[in-house]
Design an enzyme around this catalytic site. Structure first.
Site, PDB file in Angstrom:
ATOM      1  N   ARG A 120       0.803  -1.237   0.000  1.00 20.84           N
ATOM      2  CA  ARG A 120       0.000   0.000   0.000  1.00 20.84           C
ATOM      3  C   ARG A 120       0.827   1.273   0.000  1.00 20.84           C
ATOM      4  NH1 ARG A 120      -3.078  -2.870   3.878  1.00 20.84           N
ATOM      5  NH2 ARG A 120      -4.787  -4.009   2.873  1.00 20.84           N
ATOM      6  N   LYS A 142       2.790  11.233 -11.722  1.00 21.27           N
ATOM      7  CA  LYS A 142       1.909  10.351 -12.490  1.00 21.27           C
ATOM      8  C   LYS A 142       2.664   9.059 -12.772  1.00 21.27           C
ATOM      9  CE  LYS A 142      -0.684  12.046 -15.918  1.00 21.27           C
ATOM     10  NZ  LYS A 142      -1.106  13.013 -16.987  1.00 21.27           N
ATOM     11  N   GLU A 184       9.225  17.800 -25.903  1.00 23.92           N
ATOM     12  CA  GLU A 184       8.560  18.197 -24.653  1.00 23.92           C
ATOM     13  C   GLU A 184       9.155  19.506 -24.131  1.00 23.92           C
ATOM     14  OE1 GLU A 184       5.927  16.552 -23.630  1.00 23.92           O
ATOM     15  OE2 GLU A 184       6.156  14.437 -24.188  1.00 23.92           O
ATOM     16  N   LYS A 226       7.166  22.539 -14.861  1.00 21.77           N
ATOM     17  CA  LYS A 226       6.302  21.404 -14.548  1.00 21.77           C
ATOM     18  C   LYS A 226       5.953  21.395 -13.069  1.00 21.77           C
ATOM     19  CE  LYS A 226       4.921  16.780 -15.243  1.00 21.77           C
ATOM     20  NZ  LYS A 226       4.981  15.554 -16.031  1.00 21.77           N
ATOM     21  N   GLU A 236      -4.492  16.691 -11.758  1.00 26.58           N
ATOM     22  CA  GLU A 236      -4.901  16.926 -13.136  1.00 26.58           C
ATOM     23  C   GLU A 236      -6.390  17.193 -13.271  1.00 26.58           C
ATOM     24  OE1 GLU A 236      -3.694  13.899 -15.937  1.00 26.58           O
ATOM     25  OE2 GLU A 236      -3.359  15.443 -17.429  1.00 26.58           O
ATOM     26  N   ARG A 240      -3.180  21.399 -15.144  1.00 25.16           N
ATOM     27  CA  ARG A 240      -2.221  20.383 -15.584  1.00 25.16           C
ATOM     28  C   ARG A 240      -2.513  19.890 -17.001  1.00 25.16           C
ATOM     29  NH1 ARG A 240       0.360  15.852 -11.559  1.00 25.16           N
ATOM     30  NH2 ARG A 240       1.712  14.849 -13.079  1.00 25.16           N
ATOM     31  N   ASN A 244      -0.649  18.822 -21.943  1.00 25.29           N
ATOM     32  CA  ASN A 244      -0.974  17.891 -23.027  1.00 25.29           C
ATOM     33  C   ASN A 244      -1.013  18.540 -24.401  1.00 25.29           C
ATOM     34  OD1 ASN A 244      -1.210  15.489 -21.506  1.00 25.29           O
ATOM     35  ND2 ASN A 244      -3.133  16.260 -20.668  1.00 25.29           N
ATOM     36  N   HIS A 247      -0.642  16.492 -27.552  1.00 29.20           N
ATOM     37  CA  HIS A 247      -0.733  15.078 -27.189  1.00 29.20           C
ATOM     38  C   HIS A 247      -1.982  14.384 -27.716  1.00 29.20           C
ATOM     39  CE1 HIS A 247       2.704  15.958 -24.712  1.00 29.20           C
ATOM     40  NE2 HIS A 247       2.745  14.735 -24.232  1.00 29.20           N
ATOM     41  N   HIS A 251      -1.276  11.257 -29.732  1.00 27.16           N
ATOM     42  CA  HIS A 251      -1.721   9.906 -29.362  1.00 27.16           C
ATOM     43  C   HIS A 251      -2.387   9.208 -30.542  1.00 27.16           C
ATOM     44  CE1 HIS A 251      -1.808  10.949 -24.801  1.00 27.16           C
ATOM     45  NE2 HIS A 251      -0.619  10.568 -25.207  1.00 27.16           N
ATOM     46  N   HIS A 264       7.226   8.942 -28.940  1.00 26.02           N
ATOM     47  CA  HIS A 264       6.248   9.828 -28.307  1.00 26.02           C
ATOM     48  C   HIS A 264       6.517  11.307 -28.649  1.00 26.02           C
ATOM     49  CE1 HIS A 264       3.494  11.398 -25.323  1.00 26.02           C
ATOM     50  NE2 HIS A 264       4.472  12.089 -24.773  1.00 26.02           N
TER      51      HIS A 264
HETATM   52  N1  LIG Z   1       4.478   9.961 -15.934  1.00 28.76           N
HETATM   53  C1  LIG Z   1       4.398  10.964 -16.774  1.00 28.76           C
HETATM   54  O1  LIG Z   1       3.993  12.069 -16.416  1.00 28.76           O
HETATM   55  C2  LIG Z   1       4.850  10.742 -18.186  1.00 28.76           C
HETATM   56  C3  LIG Z   1       5.039  11.829 -19.037  1.00 28.76           C
HETATM   57  C4  LIG Z   1       5.506  11.571 -20.316  1.00 28.76           C
HETATM   58  C5  LIG Z   1       5.775  10.285 -20.734  1.00 28.76           C
HETATM   59  N2  LIG Z   1       5.567   9.246 -19.877  1.00 28.76           N
HETATM   60  C6  LIG Z   1       5.863   7.867 -20.261  1.00 28.76           C
HETATM   61  O2  LIG Z   1       7.259   7.757 -20.497  1.00 28.76           O
HETATM   62  C7  LIG Z   1       7.496   6.694 -21.411  1.00 28.76           C
HETATM   63  C8  LIG Z   1       8.470   7.156 -22.437  1.00 28.76           C
HETATM   64  O3  LIG Z   1       9.674   7.500 -21.772  1.00 28.76           O
HETATM   65  P1  LIG Z   1      11.048   7.581 -22.555  1.00 28.76           P
HETATM   66  O4  LIG Z   1      10.870   8.417 -23.744  1.00 28.76           O
HETATM   67  O5  LIG Z   1      12.064   7.943 -21.546  1.00 28.76           O
HETATM   68  O6  LIG Z   1      11.222   6.087 -23.106  1.00 28.76           O
HETATM   69  P2  LIG Z   1      12.037   4.813 -22.566  1.00 28.76           P
HETATM   70  O7  LIG Z   1      12.011   4.733 -21.120  1.00 28.76           O
HETATM   71  O8  LIG Z   1      11.495   3.660 -23.333  1.00 28.76           O
HETATM   72  O9  LIG Z   1      13.537   5.131 -23.057  1.00 28.76           O
HETATM   73  C9  LIG Z   1      13.793   5.221 -24.448  1.00 28.76           C
HETATM   74  C10 LIG Z   1      14.925   4.274 -24.869  1.00 28.76           C
HETATM   75  O10 LIG Z   1      16.174   4.839 -24.474  1.00 28.76           O
HETATM   76  C11 LIG Z   1      16.907   3.904 -23.700  1.00 28.76           C
HETATM   77  N3  LIG Z   1      17.662   4.707 -22.761  1.00 28.76           N
HETATM   78  C12 LIG Z   1      17.190   5.361 -21.690  1.00 28.76           C
HETATM   79  N4  LIG Z   1      18.152   6.114 -21.144  1.00 28.76           N
HETATM   80  C13 LIG Z   1      19.275   5.877 -21.855  1.00 28.76           C
HETATM   81  C14 LIG Z   1      20.600   6.361 -21.768  1.00 28.76           C
HETATM   82  N5  LIG Z   1      20.958   7.270 -20.844  1.00 28.76           N
HETATM   83  N6  LIG Z   1      21.504   5.899 -22.640  1.00 28.76           N
HETATM   84  C15 LIG Z   1      21.142   5.003 -23.587  1.00 28.76           C
HETATM   85  N7  LIG Z   1      19.907   4.545 -23.751  1.00 28.76           N
HETATM   86  C16 LIG Z   1      18.988   4.977 -22.887  1.00 28.76           C
HETATM   87  C17 LIG Z   1      15.862   3.019 -23.104  1.00 28.76           C
HETATM   88  O11 LIG Z   1      16.409   1.770 -22.715  1.00 28.76           O
HETATM   89  C18 LIG Z   1      14.871   2.909 -24.229  1.00 28.76           C
HETATM   90  O12 LIG Z   1      15.299   1.962 -25.161  1.00 28.76           O
HETATM   91  C19 LIG Z   1       6.149   6.302 -21.979  1.00 28.76           C
HETATM   92  O13 LIG Z   1       5.746   5.086 -21.410  1.00 28.76           O
HETATM   93  C20 LIG Z   1       5.220   7.429 -21.533  1.00 28.76           C
HETATM   94  O14 LIG Z   1       3.896   6.993 -21.336  1.00 28.76           O
HETATM   95  C21 LIG Z   1       5.110   9.463 -18.615  1.00 28.76           C
HETATM   96 ZN   LIG Z   2       4.460  13.778 -23.529  1.00 32.75          ZN
END
Ligand SMILES: NC(=O)c1ccc[n+]([C@@H]2O[C@H](COP(=O)([O-])OP(=O)(O)OC[C@H]3O[C@@H](n4cnc5c(N)ncnc54)[C@H](O)[C@@H]3O)[C@@H](O)[C@H]2O)c1
Ligand SMILES: [Zn+2]
Ligand SMILES: NC(=O)c1ccc[n+]([C@@H]2O[C@H](COP(=O)([O-])OP(=O)(O)OC[C@H]3O[C@@H](n4cnc5c(N)ncnc54)[C@H](O)[C@@H]3O)[C@@H](O)[C@H]2O)c1
Ligand SMILES: [Zn+2]
Lengths: 362, 362
Positions: A120, A142, A184, A226, A236, A240, A244, A247, A251, A264
């Site tokens: 929890r 989030k 972003e 942020k 949100e 917040r 988006n 987005h 999406h 993304h």
């Molecule tokens: N929580 C939130 O508010 C929020 C906001 C935006 C996106 N997201 C989520 O984030 C995710 C996308 O995140 P992302 O773009 O970081 O993708 P990711 O975590 O998949 O990383 C992208 C790629 O880069 C590699 N990588 C990461 N760091 C590295 C480094 N320093 N050196 C070499 N390779 C590296 C990873 O292994 C992966 O293959 C999605 O699931 C999305 O839904 C969440």
């Molecule tokens: Zn985003």
């Protein structure tokens, strides 16, 4: 070293930004001797960064266990979540454990959600390694995993105890992933901060060249923006939603093209142009400002048009399935000027289709 | 009709207690015309109660979908959780949906946790159908599913919007399940309310005979007591631990005997006697009071001795694995008098073993 605070009452926490942080146990506040940690990372990052982090924590007297997941958005799933729980329970870790997410947004979202649910709720620390995670997903609480029927459908609001951003990480990040993060970054300028947008126009080359001072300031400013938005609207319900921008269109692109084919940030980049065009057609945004956005995205190596395969009509079903849609009414984040934006409901579908058509490859 | 409020600031909610509630849409506050609901129940309860609830809601203009899970503690799992999400996403239900848990503690805990996670949190309503769920699990916002490596290890604090207790339900409840609920009822008397304990001594036969006035008052009093404790300590950092009287011993019995062979309330009943004997050996509880507890539990049809198969030594490993154990130190809830109890740390293991031995079948 840059340090700022996300202000959320008793859930407030610091963000620390610098290079070389992985060599300093101090950076890993609030971990202390005697604490127990589960490091969560993936198969790409573990060989690069896991050992130094582990070593510095162990030297500081922290007991470290680890779980390494496969790399990829498809592993942001209930199944991976279950394997994190299994790793925790096998030892077993108690309520006083701390989960440390070492990775991009995928690892961060999944680990944060695991921390929200394990017994929890236990403490967790974000160590974001992609630019996208550093400026966006690691800040704000989030957390989520995906369901086969929808992205991020299962999750929680759960704030980290600390966010630790090491700039050195970005040097191993593939260029396309860096650009995706820049989408972003540029988004923050468009929705909230005209001065920052201008700074980006002046410093984009320095960012692409990994200039440390520029990168550090850029990440700091994004985290500040942020953090302000999150502090004003943790769950949100209003403000917040501005985050988006681009987005809802994005999406649709991600869903239609299959997640992973368009990154993304790439989809968000094209989506921001579509939002700008929509705002223009509504008479609330200028052609000049749209051109500035397109120019900056292009310099960052990002797409500014939708995929050639997608007709405007194919966007709408996805856009109407968006979580932000209430009762079938399309709500869009639209810019009013560079640095100023609003959520607008009831935009005519026809006008949106025309704006998408404005952004198709010739 | 009895109505009381669990006071938790903006998360406050009403508990409604009466018979015939399933025939009255008013009882299902805050549901209103136009709302959308996912009813979650199990294969035992659905044939008994689902249609009336569905009908009354539909008449009130609520759109009702349903998911029926298999019956049993082993279905309080991540797998069942996933099937609730699938049912929600297939329709799909948005963030404005309400989950309604129609069942005992298993359905309530699972549905509450599903509500906590679906799209990062949606509204839910508890309609508890066992006495245990009515007096205990449906009030207080602790939700969870089990993991193969531990009970209730994955969950959240997530408060319902409303708790609806229909007394008629209890008439179809197997006698052993009713008795199991009475163990928790008696527990409230021992830890918090001597007057209520005396009332139970006077009214136990009426409760066993399903006397409506007695049952209604009994459930109301338990909910009041639990609501007070929860309001003072929502996240179980202190006072709330008192509710675990008998549970540390009881969990050892449940785990060792295999969950389901001893019902939860049965294990708690024997555990309360063990706690009383421990308190007696510490010189803080009287033989007379222990006898009053034993007498009341016996009249309710509950065990007051541990299982014949379990030697005292076999309790300790389970007790030390308990979530309440910090750093290997045993912490026990112990009565000081009927109606008064405390959490006590550092009780000598030998003394605990002797107290368990006091409670073994001759
Ligand atoms: N929580 C939130 O508010 C929020 C906001 C935006 C996106 N997201 C989520 O984030 C995710 C996308 O995140 P992302 O773009 O970081 O993708 P990711 O975590 O998949 O990383 C992208 C790629 O880069 C590699 N990588 C990461 N760091 C590295 C480094 N320093 N050196 C070499 N390779 C590296 C990873 O292994 C992966 O293959 C999605 O699931 C999305 O839904 C969440
Ligand atoms: Zn985003
Ligand atoms: N969340 C909390 O604070 C909390 C507190 C105590 C217990 N719990 C949890 O509650 C669960 C136990 O709850 P329970 O004792 O209600 O068990 P349960 O939900 O399994 O119900 C017991 C049995 O009675 C049947 N049943 C339920 N209502 C009936 C009715 N009206 N008529 C006929 N049959 C009926 C069920 O189908 C089941 O077979 C455990 O998982 C425990 O961990 C949670
Ligand atoms: Zn109990």
């Amino acid at each position: 070293m840059e340090r700022l605070t996300v202000t959320l009452g008793e859930r407030s926490y610091p963000i620390t930004i610098a290079s070389g942080l992985f060599n300093s146990a101090d950076a890993f506040w609030p971990l202390a001797a005697g604490d127990r940690v589960m490091l969560v990372s993936n198969e790409t990052l573990a060989p690069l960064y896991l050992e130094p982090v582990r070593a510095v924590l162990e030297q500081a007297g922290v007991k470290v266990d680890q779980i390494i997941l496969p790399d990829g958005e498809q592993y942001k799933s209930l199944t991976s979540l279950d394997s994190v729980f299994t790793a925790l329970l096998k030892k077993p870790h108690g309520r006083d454990t701390t989960l440390v997410a070492l990775g991009g947004g995928v690892i961060g979202d999944l680990t944060g959600f695991a921390a929200a649910c394990y017994q929890r709720g236990v403490r967790f620390i974000q160590v974001p390694t992609t630019l996208l995670a550093q400026v966006d997903s690691s800040v704000g609480g989030k957390t989520a995993v995906n369901h086969p029927l929808g992205k991020n459908m299962i999750g929680a609001f759960w704030q980290p105890a600390s966010v630790i951003i090491d700039l050195d990480c970005l040097k191993t990040l593939p260029a396309r992933e860096l650009a995706s993060g820049l989408a972003e970054v540029i988004k923050y300028g468009v929705i909230l901060d005209a001065e920052f947008f201008t700074w980006l126009e002046q410093n984009l080359d320095a960012l692409l060249a990994h200039d440390e001072a520029a990168m550090s300031w850029c990440i700091r400013r994004c985290c500040e923006l942020k953090a302000e938005v999150v502090a004003a609207d943790e769950r949100e319900s209003g403000l917040r939603a501005l985050l988006n921008l681009g987005h809802t269109f994005g999406h649709a692109i991600e869903a239609e093209m299959g997640y992973g084919n368009w990154l993304h940030g790439e989809a968000v980049a094209a989506g921001m142009v579509m939002a700008a065009r929509t705002a223009q057609r509504l008479g609330q945004f200028s052609e000049d400002d749209t051109r500035r956005i397109i120019a900056l995205l292009t310099r960052a190596g990002l797409p500014v048009e939708g995929p050639v395969q997608m007709a405007p009509q194919s966007y709408l079903p996805h856009m109407l399935r968006d979580k932000k849609v209430l009762g079938g009414e399309l709500r869009l984040v639209l810019p009013q000027a560079i640095g100023k934006s609003e959520v607008r409901a009831g935009v005519a579908h026809d006008l949106v289709l025309e704006a998408i058509a404005d952004c198709l490859p010739a």
